[in-house]
Motif scaffolding. Structure first.
Motif, PDB file in Angstrom:
ATOM      1  N   ILE A 123      -6.319  -5.216   2.864  1.00  0.00           N
ATOM      2  CA  ILE A 123      -6.459  -3.695   3.056  1.00  0.00           C
ATOM      3  C   ILE A 123      -6.900  -3.105   4.385  1.00  0.00           C
ATOM      4  O   ILE A 123      -6.366  -2.150   4.979  1.00  0.00           O
ATOM      5  CB  ILE A 123      -7.467  -3.119   1.701  1.00  0.00           C
ATOM      6  CG1 ILE A 123      -7.041  -3.270   0.452  1.00  0.00           C
ATOM      7  CG2 ILE A 123      -7.959  -1.606   2.086  1.00  0.00           C
ATOM      8  CD1 ILE A 123      -7.997  -3.224  -0.817  1.00  0.00           C
ATOM      9  N   THR A 171      -4.383  -0.806   6.680  1.00  0.00           N
ATOM     10  CA  THR A 171      -4.930   0.463   7.058  1.00  0.00           C
ATOM     11  C   THR A 171      -5.364   0.524   8.518  1.00  0.00           C
ATOM     12  O   THR A 171      -5.745   1.700   9.149  1.00  0.00           O
ATOM     13  CB  THR A 171      -6.154   1.067   6.214  1.00  0.00           C
ATOM     14  OG1 THR A 171      -7.100   0.214   6.294  1.00  0.00           O
ATOM     15  CG2 THR A 171      -5.950   0.918   4.878  1.00  0.00           C
ATOM     16  N   LYS A 206      -3.270   0.522  -3.705  1.00  0.00           N
ATOM     17  CA  LYS A 206      -2.917  -0.899  -3.437  1.00  0.00           C
ATOM     18  C   LYS A 206      -2.397  -1.059  -4.949  1.00  0.00           C
ATOM     19  O   LYS A 206      -2.997  -1.467  -5.773  1.00  0.00           O
ATOM     20  CB  LYS A 206      -4.191  -1.578  -3.253  1.00  0.00           C
ATOM     21  CG  LYS A 206      -4.016  -3.167  -2.869  1.00  0.00           C
ATOM     22  CD  LYS A 206      -3.346  -3.513  -1.801  1.00  0.00           C
ATOM     23  CE  LYS A 206      -3.527  -4.902  -1.302  1.00  0.00           C
ATOM     24  NZ  LYS A 206      -2.595  -5.440  -0.452  1.00  0.00           N
ATOM     25  N   VAL A 226      -8.455   4.188  -0.289  1.00  0.00           N
ATOM     26  CA  VAL A 226      -7.685   3.371  -1.071  1.00  0.00           C
ATOM     27  C   VAL A 226      -8.039   3.175  -2.337  1.00  0.00           C
ATOM     28  O   VAL A 226      -9.179   2.944  -2.621  1.00  0.00           O
ATOM     29  CB  VAL A 226      -7.711   1.906  -0.287  1.00  0.00           C
ATOM     30  CG1 VAL A 226      -6.753   0.994  -1.044  1.00  0.00           C
ATOM     31  CG2 VAL A 226      -6.969   2.224   1.363  1.00  0.00           C
ATOM     32  N   ILE A 262      -9.528   2.722   6.894  1.00  0.00           N
ATOM     33  CA  ILE A 262     -10.133   3.071   5.564  1.00  0.00           C
ATOM     34  C   ILE A 262     -11.418   3.400   5.589  1.00  0.00           C
ATOM     35  O   ILE A 262     -12.252   2.902   6.567  1.00  0.00           O
ATOM     36  CB  ILE A 262     -10.050   1.672   4.679  1.00  0.00           C
ATOM     37  CG1 ILE A 262     -10.678   1.983   3.302  1.00  0.00           C
ATOM     38  CG2 ILE A 262     -10.703   0.497   5.351  1.00  0.00           C
ATOM     39  CD1 ILE A 262     -10.327   0.996   2.303  1.00  0.00           C
ATOM     40  N   LEU A 309       0.948  -1.339   0.079  1.00  0.00           N
ATOM     41  CA  LEU A 309       0.048  -0.116  -0.139  1.00  0.00           C
ATOM     42  C   LEU A 309       0.942   1.240  -0.039  1.00  0.00           C
ATOM     43  O   LEU A 309       1.729   1.281   0.976  1.00  0.00           O
ATOM     44  CB  LEU A 309      -0.773  -0.072   1.208  1.00  0.00           C
ATOM     45  CG  LEU A 309      -2.297   0.642   1.219  1.00  0.00           C
ATOM     46  CD1 LEU A 309      -3.329   0.026  -0.090  1.00  0.00           C
ATOM     47  CD2 LEU A 309      -3.035   0.588   2.445  1.00  0.00           C
TER      48      LEU A 309
END
Length: 453
Positions: free
Chosen positions: A165, A169, A33, A299, A173, A16
């Motif tokens: 993800i 994060t 990403k 993202v 996120i 990321l």
């Protein structure tokens, strides 16, 4: 020792990366990403493995079988890696709008590539959907992947990409933005993230010529919205089962030009060499900037590598031909600078009409200046010749001087483009540029249109 047993074990856990200059006008933290770190250089590696393994588990794919799939290139690459490691044959059916690099890469990893026309209906027997299905029916011991309706596609991202993800994060996120094609990525990631936090917004990037945005907003599948487009990897003229519209908060559409321009900007401004859909995503992100607040964590997913587009978006000539390069064209010489070295094709007054027709066909041109020993004395174009032929079927054997029109107007290289444009009329389709030293060049209506931004 720390090693992987085969290349498939290296799929996933992609980085990321914070975006900076290219998203300077967005008042939020924007993270990319970067899926090009997968071994097949795209996000599609994830679902390729999942779809194959699920098909093996329930018997749809048997040992020594042939995998068949319609692909824009990236899924084909992921399937090729799996096929090599697991011992399957692979046939990839690809549309002719996809880059040559994608086709060459697929062949390099052992896939048989079948190319189909882009600009046909999905139900047309020549479409890559139809050809894929037909090949699967005709090929013994084969399995048609059908990434559009194969829900293992979505499941791969629910099990892998979404959790990655969320973890990367630290659960902070607030928005996920991604281009939508088969729908597996946005639906799988979206489902996982909304289960973790229902307030996370999921945004899809669509392209003009695709049905997604209008269908999401109205429930209407509008065939009038379907037309050929250049952007690769996103948009569809069908509604794949993998697109779960209930998980998507909204779509924004991006033009072909903006997608191409921003694909190049990512490389130049962030040093991240990624593909065409990434450019569309960044432009889409900027179109959505009013939705983001300072404390938000946005993202955006970059699908694939820029190496698959070096002959397209990263090629100046390709960009220029489509009017995608923002060049400052102010004078006649600016319009012709990219083909100024080409010879001016002419026809002489005493040559036959058939000679002019032959030259038009050979050089793929529509207008030709007519010369004699004194210089330019006339002109012919394909419209004039067609009218002459309708009036007299024997015109091909007549001398040019009997059918030619007035000479094309002449300008200097420094003539402002506005003045050049005024010389084009219903009766006149070209202008000559006097380059001096006995050299001349031609500007056509097509050249002027190509210069319009």
């Amino acid at each position: 020792m720390d090693f992987s047993n085969n290349i498939l074990e290296t799929i996933g856990n992609t980085p990321l990366v914070k975006l900076n200059k290219i998203v300077a006008e967005i008042d939020a933290l924007v993270l990319a990403k970067v899926e090009t770190f997968n071994p097949g250089n795209s996000v599609k590696d994830r679902m390729a493995v999942k779809m194959v393994e699920d098909a093996e588990a329930d018997g749809r794919l048997k040992p020594g079988g042939t995998i068949i799939e319609g692909t824009s290139g990236n899924t084909g690459m992921g399937l090729a890696l799996v096929a090599i490691i697991k011992g399957y044959k692979l046939i990839c059916v690809i549309s002719d709008k996809q880059s040559k690099e994608k086709m060459d890469i697929l062949r390099a990893v052992g896939a048989k590539v079948v190319v189909c026309p882009t600009n046909v209906e999905p139900t047309d027997p020549r479409s890559y959907y139809s050809v894929s299905k037909r090949l699967a029916e005709e090929t013994p011991n084969s399995w048609y992947v059908n990434q559009y309706d194969n829900l293992s596609n979505t499941l791969a991202h629910y099990e892998q990409t979404g959790p990655e993800i969320w973890k990367q994060t630290d659960g902070k996120i607030t928005h996920f933005v991604v281009g939508v094609g088969t729908g597996g990525t946005i639906s799988g990631v979206g489902k996982y993230l909304k289960e973790k936090n229902p307030n996370i917004k999921i945004w899809g990037i669509d392209t003009y010529g695709s049905v997604f945005k209008k269908y999401h907003e109205t429930g209407i599948f509008d065939e009038n919205e379907i037309y050929s487009y250049i952007t690769e990897g996103i948009g569809e003229d069908i509604l794949p089962k993998n697109v779960d519209f209930s998980l998507i908060d909204g779509f924004t559409k991006v033009t072909d030009k903006d997608a191409a321009v921003y694909t190049r900007k990512i490389a130049l401004e962030e040093a991240i060499f990624v593909g065409n859909s990434a450019g569309a995503c960044i432009k889409g992100l900027l179109q959505l900037k009013e939705h983001f607040k300072p404390d938000d964590v946005v993202v955006v997913l970059f699908h694939d590598s820029g190496s698959r587009y070096v002959g397209k978006m990263f090629n100046d000539d390709w960009m220029r031909e489509r009017g995608f390069l923002d060049e400052n064209i102010t004078k006649a010489e600016d319009v012709i600078k990219d083909h100024i070295d080409k010879e001016l094709i002419v026809v002489r007054t005493e040559e036959l009409v058939s000679h002019a027709i032959e030259r038009m066909r050979k050089y793929k041109i529509s207008q030709i200046p007519v010369v004699d020993i004194n210089g330019f004395v006339g002109s012919v174009d394909e419209t004039d010749l067609f009218r002459s032929y309708v009036a007299d079927k024997n015109v091909a054997e007549k001398p040019i001087k009997e059918v030619m029109g007035k000479p094309f107007p002449m300008v200097k290289p420094g003539t402002p483009i506005e003045e050049v444009s005024k010389l084009f009329t219903k009766e006149n389709d070209a202008v000559l540029v006097d380059l001096e030293n006995g050299n001349y060049h031609i500007i056509t209506k097509y050249d002027i249109i190509g210069a319009i931004k």
